[in-house]
Scaffold this motif. Structure first.
Motif, PDB file in Angstrom:
ATOM      1  N   THR A  25       0.317  37.887  83.527  1.00 26.22           N
ATOM      2  CA  THR A  25       1.414  38.771  83.938  1.00 26.22           C
ATOM      3  C   THR A  25       2.761  38.206  83.503  1.00 26.22           C
ATOM      4  O   THR A  25       3.611  38.930  82.958  1.00 26.22           O
ATOM      5  CB  THR A  25       1.382  38.969  85.461  1.00 26.22           C
ATOM      6  N   ILE A  72       3.143  38.618  79.661  1.00 26.27           N
ATOM      7  CA  ILE A  72       3.563  39.948  79.208  1.00 26.27           C
ATOM      8  C   ILE A  72       5.041  40.179  79.493  1.00 26.27           C
ATOM      9  O   ILE A  72       5.778  40.733  78.658  1.00 26.27           O
ATOM     10  CB  ILE A  72       2.692  41.023  79.885  1.00 26.27           C
ATOM     11  N   LYS A  73       5.506  39.738  80.648  1.00 24.75           N
ATOM     12  CA  LYS A  73       6.927  39.873  80.963  1.00 24.75           C
ATOM     13  C   LYS A  73       7.779  39.044  79.997  1.00 24.75           C
ATOM     14  O   LYS A  73       8.873  39.466  79.603  1.00 24.75           O
ATOM     15  CB  LYS A  73       7.185  39.450  82.403  1.00 24.75           C
ATOM     16  N   LEU A  88       7.001  38.312  76.883  1.00 24.43           N
ATOM     17  CA  LEU A  88       7.030  39.022  75.604  1.00 24.43           C
ATOM     18  C   LEU A  88       8.036  40.168  75.630  1.00 24.43           C
ATOM     19  O   LEU A  88       8.789  40.376  74.664  1.00 24.43           O
ATOM     20  CB  LEU A  88       5.636  39.553  75.275  1.00 24.43           C
ATOM     21  N   SER A  89       8.057  40.888  76.744  1.00 24.47           N
ATOM     22  CA  SER A  89       9.034  41.970  76.874  1.00 24.47           C
ATOM     23  C   SER A  89      10.462  41.427  76.866  1.00 24.47           C
ATOM     24  O   SER A  89      11.356  41.999  76.224  1.00 24.47           O
ATOM     25  CB  SER A  89       8.771  42.750  78.167  1.00 24.47           C
ATOM     26  N   GLY A  90      10.679  40.304  77.546  1.00 25.42           N
ATOM     27  CA  GLY A  90      12.010  39.695  77.532  1.00 25.42           C
ATOM     28  C   GLY A  90      12.409  39.199  76.163  1.00 25.42           C
ATOM     29  O   GLY A  90      13.579  39.290  75.769  1.00 25.42           O
ATOM     30  N   LEU A 150      11.464  40.531  73.307  1.00 27.38           N
ATOM     31  CA  LEU A 150      11.824  41.710  72.514  1.00 27.38           C
ATOM     32  C   LEU A 150      13.236  42.189  72.848  1.00 27.38           C
ATOM     33  O   LEU A 150      14.006  42.576  71.951  1.00 27.38           O
ATOM     34  CB  LEU A 150      10.803  42.826  72.749  1.00 27.38           C
ATOM     35  N   ARG A 151      13.593  42.161  74.117  1.00 26.72           N
ATOM     36  CA  ARG A 151      14.959  42.545  74.504  1.00 26.72           C
ATOM     37  C   ARG A 151      15.974  41.552  73.946  1.00 26.72           C
ATOM     38  O   ARG A 151      17.072  41.938  73.513  1.00 26.72           O
ATOM     39  CB  ARG A 151      15.070  42.639  76.019  1.00 26.72           C
ATOM     40  N   LYS A 162      16.490  42.321  70.306  1.00 30.49           N
ATOM     41  CA  LYS A 162      17.329  43.510  70.141  1.00 30.49           C
ATOM     42  C   LYS A 162      18.799  43.155  70.317  1.00 30.49           C
ATOM     43  O   LYS A 162      19.658  43.571  69.516  1.00 30.49           O
ATOM     44  CB  LYS A 162      16.902  44.578  71.137  1.00 30.49           C
ATOM     45  N   THR A 195      -0.236  39.358  69.666  1.00 30.73           N
ATOM     46  CA  THR A 195       1.081  39.942  69.923  1.00 30.73           C
ATOM     47  C   THR A 195       2.182  38.891  69.855  1.00 30.73           C
ATOM     48  O   THR A 195       3.307  39.166  69.426  1.00 30.73           O
ATOM     49  CB  THR A 195       1.091  40.627  71.301  1.00 30.73           C
ATOM     50  N   VAL A 197       6.100  38.236  67.314  1.00 32.42           N
ATOM     51  CA  VAL A 197       7.320  38.133  68.118  1.00 32.42           C
ATOM     52  C   VAL A 197       8.033  36.818  67.828  1.00 32.42           C
ATOM     53  O   VAL A 197       9.256  36.776  67.621  1.00 32.42           O
ATOM     54  CB  VAL A 197       6.989  38.270  69.617  1.00 32.42           C
TER      55      VAL A 197
END
Length: 319
Positions: free
Chosen positions: A202, A205-206, A208-210, A212-213, A216, A304, A308
């Motif tokens: 968990t 995954i968080k 990885l999302s961070g 990506l942000r 950006k 994934t 990244v």
């Protein structure tokens, strides 16, 4: 976290409370402190699969220590028998023994020298094994404690019966501490390796999302800056860099720093989940994912993670 802290202190508390019983104190005598020490060194806060594996190695180490102790006691008894007369030892009494049934004899230099040699041998071999096999660190610590305590008293026994009684009581003290730790680990705030893997996944995954942000935000920050300079500008920058030897790289932007921190977090979580995966696959549990499902999950996360982290290297190129 608080629950794990309470769980870690419960096992030695139970061991100390048991020592308040007269029957418990009479049975273990001066070796009762080892029950508390073993309950602490068993590390009840570890996940179930890792705890069971470590406990099995601990028990094997203690069994090996018991065998080596009996051999050292035999050598000590024989050294005493060949250097003293039958009447020099005098009457034996169990009042000063380390445990019930293990009477002590007067000092004998030959027996003490033999026990010292065995102690040096045990410590050298056990630490050499720990250096070559780091996963055996805790069993080696248990074995070393067993060897130290046994070698300290082995020279005081005149017969094998006394040495066997002492070694048996020593093993009982170790195993009692292991039993208390096992009960606490399984019954009080139980934690499985699968749960640890799911929690780490968990967070993975968080992260990885961070990341990506953060990527950006970093690429958006490049829109307001001159990423590529003209030849004249490059020559000017080269001249400035030559005059500033202390700062060979420009200062990182906040966006680049945030991106590098996100990548470091992902790398740490990936190493943790990879290490816990082997124990989670060995556990017997009821759930939707079996061992192959857990492996596929971590494999997909790794696939994934690679792109990244690869895109994040752009910040190093521009810096």
């Amino acid at each position: 976290m608080l629950a794990m802290m309470l769980k870690g202190t419960l096992a030695p508390t139970i061991a100390i409370a048991l020592y308040q019983s007269t029957s418990f104190a009479d049975h273990y005598s001066t070796l009762g402190y080892l029950v508390t020490v073993m309950s602490i060194l068993s590390f009840v806060i570890m996940p179930r699969a890792k705890f069971v594996q470590t406990m099995l190695f601990n028990i094997i180490g203690i069994c090996v220590g018991f065998s080596v102790t009996l051999l050292s006691v035999y050598c000590s008894v024989q050294a005493r028998a060949h250097t003293t007369t039958s009447t020099s030892n005098g009457p034996q009494s169990s009042s000063g023994g380390p445990s019930p049934g293990a009477a002590v004899a007067p000092y004998n230099s030959s027996a003490s020298a033999v026990c010292a040699i065995w102690l040096f041998f045990n410590i050298y071999v056990s630490n050499a094994l720990r250096a070559s096999r780091p996963q055996l660190q805790f069993p080696v610590i248990m074995y070393s404690i067993f060897a130290n305590v046994a070698s300290t008293y082995a020279s005081q026994f005149a017969t094998m019966a006394q040495g066997i009684a002492f070694a048996r009581r020593l093993v009982e003290a170790f195993l009692t501490g292991f039993a208390i730790a096992t009960g606490v680990s399984f019954l009080v705030f139980p934690l499985t390796s699968r749960t640890v893997v799911f929690r780490t996944t968990t967070s993975y995954i968080k992260a990885l999302s961070g990341a990506l942000r953060a990527q950006k935000s970093y690429f958006q920050s490049l829109e307001d800056k001159e990423a590529f300079g003209t030849p004249s500008e490059e020559q000017a920058k080269a001249h400035d860099a030559a005059t500033e030897a202390s700062s060979s790289h420009p200062e990182s932007t906040p966006e680049a720093t945030e991106l590098k921190a996100a990548v470091a977090t992902i790398a740490g979580l990936h190493g943790k989940v990879s290490g816990d995966l082997a124990f989670a696959k060995r556990e017997i549990a009821y759930g939707k994912l079996d061992a192959s499902g857990l492996s596929d999950l971590v494999k997909l996360l790794r696939q994934t993670m690679l792109p990244v982290i690869g895109i994040s290297s752009v910040s190093d190129i521009f810096s």
